[in-house]
Motif scaffolding. Sequence first.
Motif, short mmCIF file in Angstrom:
data_model
loop_
_atom_site.label_atom_id
_atom_site.label_comp_id
_atom_site.label_asym_id
_atom_site.label_seq_id
_atom_site.Cartn_x
_atom_site.Cartn_y
_atom_site.Cartn_z
N VAL A 36 86.36 55.05 50.03
CA VAL A 36 85.40 54.77 48.95
C VAL A 36 85.40 53.28 48.62
O VAL A 36 84.34 52.68 48.47
N ARG A 37 86.58 52.68 48.54
CA ARG A 37 86.65 51.26 48.23
C ARG A 37 85.96 50.39 49.28
O ARG A 37 85.24 49.46 48.95
N ARG A 96 82.18 44.65 43.35
CA ARG A 96 83.50 44.08 43.15
C ARG A 96 84.20 44.88 42.06
O ARG A 96 83.59 45.22 41.06
N TYR A 97 85.46 45.17 42.29
CA TYR A 97 86.14 46.13 41.43
C TYR A 97 87.62 45.80 41.29
O TYR A 97 88.15 44.95 42.00
N ARG A 98 88.23 46.49 40.36
CA ARG A 98 89.68 46.40 40.23
C ARG A 98 90.25 47.76 40.57
O ARG A 98 89.58 48.77 40.43
N VAL A 99 91.50 47.76 41.03
CA VAL A 99 92.11 49.05 41.38
C VAL A 99 93.33 49.32 40.52
O VAL A 99 94.05 48.40 40.13
N ASP A 159 91.23 54.81 39.95
CA ASP A 159 91.34 54.28 41.31
C ASP A 159 90.48 53.04 41.49
O ASP A 159 90.84 52.12 42.20
N ILE A 160 89.32 53.05 40.84
CA ILE A 160 88.38 51.94 40.97
C ILE A 160 87.74 51.67 39.60
O ILE A 160 87.28 52.60 38.95
N VAL A 216 84.04 53.62 35.83
CA VAL A 216 85.32 53.86 36.48
C VAL A 216 85.17 55.06 37.41
O VAL A 216 84.42 55.98 37.14
N ILE A 217 85.90 54.98 38.51
CA ILE A 217 85.81 56.04 39.51
C ILE A 217 87.21 56.58 39.80
O ILE A 217 88.15 55.81 40.01
N PHE A 218 87.30 57.89 39.76
CA PHE A 218 88.52 58.54 40.20
C PHE A 218 88.22 59.24 41.51
O PHE A 218 87.23 59.96 41.62
N VAL A 219 89.07 59.01 42.49
CA VAL A 219 88.95 59.75 43.74
C VAL A 219 90.06 60.79 43.71
O VAL A 219 91.24 60.47 43.80
#
Length: 143
Positions: A28-29, A38-41, A51-52, A60-63
């Motif tokens: 995903v990243r 552009r993101y932070r982890v 996660d992202i 915000v994204i959770f995988v």
Amino acid sequence: MVDKFTKEKRSEVMSRIRGKNTRIEILVRKWLFSLGFRYRVFDKRYPGRPDIVIPKYRTVIFVHGCFWHAHENCKYFKIPLTNIEYWSEKLQRNKFRDEKNVRILESMGWRVIIVWECELKSDPSSRLTKLVCEIVECDYEES
Ligand SMILES: [Zn+2]
């Protein structure tokens, strides 16, 4: 003790145990990065260490792995037949914690997107396309 894993395999196994940097998260990243996001982890400042985190889109994204996050009605979520009580309690706890984190994040004004392991396994390109639409709020027709 003889290490039965290669160095690479070992770090993969360890990352699975820690639940971080799994292959699906990396997928995903990489996808998002290739499209210019552009993101932070694993940002500790947010509940659940998403996660992202994409600040620009306040998203915000959770995988989520289907097993550890107790994905209901999913073929990858089966409670092990040994220690049923232990596992069902543990996985329920994970699920409640996830739900609580989502509520907190949403109350902070974040959009929360959950990408499930099974969605990426069955049809990665359509899940990733949909994900981008969710982030930038475009229209997406479910096929
Ligand atoms: Zn699933």
